[in-house]
Design a protein around this motif. Structure first.
Motif, PDB file in Angstrom:
ATOM      1  N   GLY A 119       0.835  -1.207   0.000  1.00  0.00           N
ATOM      2  CA  GLY A 119       0.000   0.000   0.000  1.00  0.00           C
ATOM      3  C   GLY A 119       0.868   1.254   0.000  1.00  0.00           C
ATOM      4  O   GLY A 119       2.043   1.203   0.362  1.00  0.00           O
ATOM      5  N   LEU A 120       0.276   2.351  -0.420  1.00  0.00           N
ATOM      6  CA  LEU A 120       1.065   3.584  -0.571  1.00  0.00           C
ATOM      7  C   LEU A 120       0.426   4.748   0.175  1.00  0.00           C
ATOM      8  O   LEU A 120      -0.779   4.745   0.422  1.00  0.00           O
ATOM      9  N   LYS A 121       1.233   5.731   0.422  1.00  0.00           N
ATOM     10  CA  LYS A 121       0.687   6.986   0.970  1.00  0.00           C
ATOM     11  C   LYS A 121      -0.187   7.631  -0.097  1.00  0.00           C
ATOM     12  O   LYS A 121       0.148   7.588  -1.291  1.00  0.00           O
ATOM     13  N   GLU A 122      -1.244   8.289   0.353  1.00  0.00           N
ATOM     14  CA  GLU A 122      -2.160   8.890  -0.622  1.00  0.00           C
ATOM     15  C   GLU A 122      -1.457   9.955  -1.473  1.00  0.00           C
ATOM     16  O   GLU A 122      -1.708  10.065  -2.672  1.00  0.00           O
ATOM     17  N   ASP A 123      -0.542  10.682  -0.842  1.00  0.00           N
ATOM     18  CA  ASP A 123       0.191  11.726  -1.614  1.00  0.00           C
ATOM     19  C   ASP A 123       0.850  11.132  -2.852  1.00  0.00           C
ATOM     20  O   ASP A 123       0.913  11.744  -3.906  1.00  0.00           O
ATOM     21  N   THR A 124       1.427   9.944  -2.650  1.00  0.00           N
ATOM     22  CA  THR A 124       2.143   9.319  -3.766  1.00  0.00           C
ATOM     23  C   THR A 124       1.163   8.990  -4.888  1.00  0.00           C
ATOM     24  O   THR A 124       1.452   9.240  -6.069  1.00  0.00           O
ATOM     25  N   LEU A 125       0.007   8.458  -4.500  1.00  0.00           N
ATOM     26  CA  LEU A 125      -0.993   8.128  -5.520  1.00  0.00           C
ATOM     27  C   LEU A 125      -1.409   9.392  -6.277  1.00  0.00           C
ATOM     28  O   LEU A 125      -1.509   9.395  -7.509  1.00  0.00           O
TER      29      LEU A 125
END
Ligand SMILES: Cc1ncc(C[n+]2csc(CCOP(=O)(O)OP(=O)(O)O)c2C)c(N)n1
Ligand SMILES: [Mg+2]
Length: 1031
Positions: free
Chosen positions: A622-628
């Motif tokens: 999973g990723l940080k939302e900022d990255t998405l």
């Protein structure tokens, strides 16, 4: 080498006919050999016979120009001005004096090495050819043109009569019989030439297209012929005149023609002898110790070892530090021992029937790879040598070697291939018989696939198992496939070690100079049968009688060097004995070994990758939302210089809709993929996506390369511009090949575990033309060769009414090759999933959501080991409004879902659910829709098996337990004998342990993957949905 007569019959030589009362003469017969033995004899079909003196422009220095023009015209009539073309045509057709002439273009300045014909006047005295009043007699011009054409003939066709075959059966044609024709080229090689013995001492100016003169600009005809014979018709036959580059042709001419170019000093000769001794000694040692073991010995082509070493020495000297090699069975052990210098103990232990110390099924000794770093004693430089492990399937390793080489070049920043090179060995029958050779050649000059030149060596023993070339090829040479890429081809007689060394040196220099492929065809023989216990006399009695009477190459060369006074007989014996002693000592040590170690045979070690890692710990995906958001926005934006970069209106719309998705916190398939790639790039991982039309995507959904609508080659790749310190992204449309390109990407994936390498098929079914790479390398590579690969195969798959092709990626085949046990439910634990992944040969999945696609791609890198991933990918789902995922499924603490449970209303009262339908992939959306239309949302639960193999026993069990009163069903759109059914059925049974049954809803069995009729397709779909929804 059984092709000469056929070829010569087809020759259309281009020498001018010069009239002579004595009639046609074969001049080489009166020069170089006696009687019927002749060199190249040319039968003229073009006659430059207009009485040229009558042409007003053919005099003085313009003759030199005319000469050049004529030469160029002979090579290609279009290369000269039309007026010259018409003049030469008219002249050849016998136009009357003055009639052939049309005004030529202005005269060119004579080029380097050009001598006006007038300057030859002093030479003409003895020949009785007068120069009158500044005008040259037409015979002078004609004779010069003839000489020039002769030179060209040797350059172009000298190889046809070169003495290339140590057995002397060279001159039988493909359909003839074996006869001893050594030294007697066929009569058909006729040069109708009217120069006679009286001309032999006349001096001719040499054209700029030859280097036989050295510093001299003119030579007697006798000397010219002698030197051409030496360069082109002895033990080297070179094919190069088809190469389109004049520079490259001249380069080769110089390497072959320059006087004295092949001379060697005594040290060099002794080195060859020492190497040949080791190569020969190794085979005879094995033959003595293990007489009944197959080893596919090199006897009859021992020169291969000094040849490879010469290529390696020269290449190292020219800057190469790492060589990746691929080779078949023949002589492989010898290469490992004497080229790679693999410890002899390790080789010898392979002959003993010992237990393996490590996991895996292993492979026979003549397929194993190796990797060695060592000092090259000749160049005193460190060098890395890898021989890539390969299956029995001949030539299949070629693209794998190229991919591995390319990757090594990439990671070293070796953009021109100066540091890393590939060396491929071939057998004569396989080189011309296997189509993968052609596919691999076609990768050789593509920007994202080139390895900047490969040296190919063919062990041309004139036989393939029991079949001789008369039945195994239609081309004159076994190497003709290389002509498609303009590679020069050096045929060389294995019994002349110095000639072999010379062409190896040229080949290495060629690669270093032009960074293009080159072929060395070592014409040799196979002293034994196909293997050591095979009887060759059953099928090749004449050839083998000949072989029995042929002195081994080492003995011949030793004798020669003794005669020359380079070595003494004692020295020869001493070198032999020393090597024998080395072998004996290793043999004794090998006998002390109790185990064999597969790890000793690893071709691509990943130093540091496994060390200090918990082998069962998977990093989060999973990723940080900022990255998405960041990646999403980059993928939705035009190039930064948008004002100048005109993009297509349709692309503008796509970018806009992507931006809307980012704002709505959702992704579709393409955006999910971009998030996976982009986030790995952010972590410094190299991502490479290769396959046909992958840049745009077959279904026009990806668009990883934006094209300026007005400027050629101006492109923008958003994924290359996400972060300043990101990993490199390569997306490349491949040639239209599956076998070659998949093999290449597999090789690429072997070099560095910290890379996501993906190959996408145009449609999944095309993977079957790469079946050999799938069967022999991807599914079984780790078991055989302890080599891991995280390669991803993206295979568009689903039945959408598009006919039998383009529908099925043959999911069933991949599942059938999965190595997990259908009858074994592994112990349930925290590490259930990762343990399963660790133990299996590959992962097969069919995701139904972009989020799951995103996670499974990222999981490839998050795993502490590497496994190939076979992924069925969607077509209609790419644009399906429901096939979208929220960012919530991709942010931190989310992960790949092996099974996606039912989430709808039926979960509110699970015990009331009447039916639990399991499915995988796109059919889920059809089932969901049908359930809704039939008002069965409360009655039927649908669970998606996203990772089919290894089978998620634990999660399937959980789902079944959730709905205790439901009947169970597996629904699929594929036919019953296809798709996942035959794989999942026994595994469901194992999961349920006899407590419940599972039924099948899907198409009946079928021979073809899908119907060609849309109507039939819809009818079948309705039937399967009805079936799945039935109580
Ligand atoms: C793709 C493939 N088809 C068939 C075979 C079986 N086979 C093994 S060796 C061989 C003959 C190979 O001849 P050649 O390429 O000339 O090599 P040589 O054994 O003469 O060195 C054959 C047909 C194979 N290994 N691979
Ligand atoms: Mg052969």
């Amino acid at each position: 080498m059984h092709r000469v007569r056929t070829v010569l019959n087809n020759l259309v030589p281009l020498a001018p006919l010069i009239h002579n009362a004595a009639g046609p003469e074969r001049f080489a017969s009166w020069l170089l050999r006696s009687g019927s033995e002749c060199a190249v004899m040319v039968s003229s079909t073009r006659h430059y016979n207009a009485p040229v003196q009558a042409e007003p422009f053919l005099n003085g220095s313009s003759s030199a120009y005319v000469e050049e023009m004529y030469n160029a015209w002979l090579a290609d009539p279009k290369s000269v001005h039309v007026s010259w073309d018409s003049f030469f045509r008219n002249s050849a057709a016998g136009a009357a004096p003055g009639q052939a002439y049309q005004p030529p273009p202005s005269l060119a300045i004579p080029g380097r090495n050009q001598v006006p014909v007038t300057s030859l006047t002093p030479y003409l005295g003895g020949s009785g050819v007068p120069a009158l009043g500044g005008q040259i007699h037409e015979k002078v011009i004609d004779d010069h043109l003839a000489v020039q054409a002769i030179i060209r003939s040797y350059q172009a066709r000298g190889h046809l009569v070169a003495d290339l075959d140590p057995l002397g059966i060279t001159y039988a044609d493909l359909h003839g019989t074996y006869t001893d024709r050594k030294g007697a080229p066929p009569e058909q090689v006729v040069r109708h030439h009217m120069l006679d013995e009286a001309d032999m001492d006349r001096v001719f100016k040499l054209p700029s297209t030859t280097f036989i003169g050295g510093k001299e600009k003119s030579l007697s005809l006798r000397e010219i012929l002698q030197r051409l014979e030496t360069a082109y018709c002895r033990h080297i036959g070179c094919e190069f005149m088809f190469i389109n580059s004049l520079e490259q042709c001249n380069w080769i001419r110089q390497k072959l023609e320059s006087p004295g170019i092949m001379e060697m000093d005594n040290d060099e000769k002794r080195l060859i002898l020492a190497r040949l001794t080791r190569a020969t000694g190794f085979e005879s040692f094995l033959a003595r110790k293990w007489s009944s073991e197959k080893r596919f010995g090199l006897e009859g082509c021992e020169i291969l070892i000094p040849a490879m070493k010469q290529v390696i020495d020269k290449s190292t000297e020219l800057g190469v530090e790492s060589i990746v090699m691929g080779m078949p069975h023949r002589g492989r052990l010898n290469v490992l021992a004497n080229v790679c210098r693999k410890p002899l103990e390790q080789i010898f232990t392979q002959f003993a029937a010992l237990e393996a110390a490590d996991d895996g099924s292993g492979d026979v000794k003549y397929h194993l790879g190796t990797y060695i770093e060592r000092l090259n004693r000749v160049t005193n430089k460190n060098i890395r040598l890898a021989v890539v492990a390969n299956p029995s399937h001949l030539e299949a390793v070629d693209p794998v070697v190229q991919g591995k080489t390319r990757a090594e070049q990439f990671y070293r920043g070796d953009g021109e291939g100066k540091k890393v090179m590939s060396l491929l060995l071939h057998g004569d029958a396989a080189f011309c018989g296997q189509g993968i050779v052609y596919e691999t050649f076609h990768l050789s000059d593509l920007p994202d696939y080139t390895t900047h030149g490969t040296v190919h060596i063919v062990v041309n023993n004139q036989i393939g198992f029991t079949t001789d070339p008369r039945h195994s090829r239609s081309s004159p040479y076994c190497t003709d496939v290389a002509r498609v890429v303009n590679a020069p081809i050096f045929h060389v007689n294995s019994d002349d070690p110095e000639s072999v060394m010379h062409v190896c040196k040229i080949a290495a220099e060629w690669r270093a100079t032009f960074h293009k492929d080159v072929v060395i065809d070592i014409v040799c023989y196979r002293r034994n049968g196909h293997n050591e216990i095979d009887e060759p006399m059953f099928t090749q009695p004449l050839m083998y009688r000949k072989i029995k009477n042929t002195t081994p190459g080492l003995d011949k060369y030793a004798e020669r060097l003794i005669q020359e006074g380079v070595v003494t007989p004692e020295e020869v014996k001493d070198v032999k004995d020393k090597y024998e002693k080395i072998c004996e000592e290793s043999y004794v040590n090998a006998r002390k070994e109790t185990h064999i170690k597969y790890k000793d045979w690893l071709d691509s070690p990943w130093s540091g990758f496994f060390e200090g890692k918990d082998p069962l710990k998977v990093s989060p995906t999973g990723l940080k939302e900022d990255t998405l958001v960041h990646i999403g926005k980059k993928m939705s934006s035009p190039p930064p210089n948008a004002a100048e970069f005109i993009i297509h209106k349709g692309i503008e719309r796509i970018l806009k809709s992507r931006m809307e998705m980012v704002e709505a916190r959702v992704v579709d398939w393409a955006l999910g993929e971009a998030m996976a790639f982009g986030s790995l790039l952010k972590e410094g991982i190299h991502v490479r996506l290769s396959g046909q039309d992958v840049e745009r995507g077959t279904f026009s959904h990806r668009h990883h390369v934006l094209h300026h609508q007005a400027v050629d080659k101006a492109t923008y790749r958003p994924l290359c511009h996400l972060y300043p310190d990101q990993g490199p992204y390569t997306v490349c449309n491949s040639s239209l090949s599956e076998f070659g390109v998949l093999g290449f990407e597999l090789g690429y994936s072997m070099t560095n575990p910290n890379a996501l390498v993906c190959w996408e098929a145009q449609f999944g079914d095309f993977n079957n033309t790469a079946q050999c790479i799938i069967d022999q390398f991807i599914s079984s590579g780790q078991a055989k060769w302890v080599r891991q690969s995280g390669l991803v195969m993206l295979l568009p798959h689903a039945l959408e009414g598009m006919g039998p092709e383009h529908s099925s990626a043959r999911l069933e085949r991949f599942l059938q090759m999965s190595s997990d046990d259908p009858d074994y439910f592994p112990p349930e634990s925290e590490e259930f999933a990762v343990r399963q992944l660790h133990d299996i040969n590959w992962i097969v999945a069919n995701c139904s959501t972009p989020a799951n696609y995103f996670h499974i791609l990222r999981r490839q890198i998050a795993l502490p080991f590497r496994k190939p991933l076979i992924l069925m990918t969607p077509k209609s789902l790419l644009r399906h409004p429901e096939a979208r995922s929220s960012f919530d499924l991709m942010t931190e603490n989310t992960e790949f879902l092996r099974v996606i449970p039912e989430e709808g209303v039926s979960t509110e009262n699970p015990s009331a659910v009447k039916k639990l339908v399991f499915c995988s992939g796109k059919v889920y959306y059809d089932l969901k829709k049908a359930r809704n239309e039939k008002n069965l949302d409360k009655d039927i639960a649908i669970a998606r098996v996203e990772q089919i193999s290894p089978f998620p026993y634990d999660l399937v069990k959980k789902e079944c337990a959730k709905y205790p009163n439901a009947i169970l069903c597996w629904a699929q759109e594929e036919a019953k004998n296809q798709g996942a059914w035959t794989y999942v059925q026994p595994r469901f049974n194992t999961t349920l342990n006899g407590s419940r049954d599972i039924s099948y809803a899907g198409r009946p069995t079928a021979a073809s993957p899908a119907t060609g009729s849309k109507m039939q397709h819809l009818r079948e779909l309705k039937a399967l949905l009805d079936d799945a929804m039935a109580a």
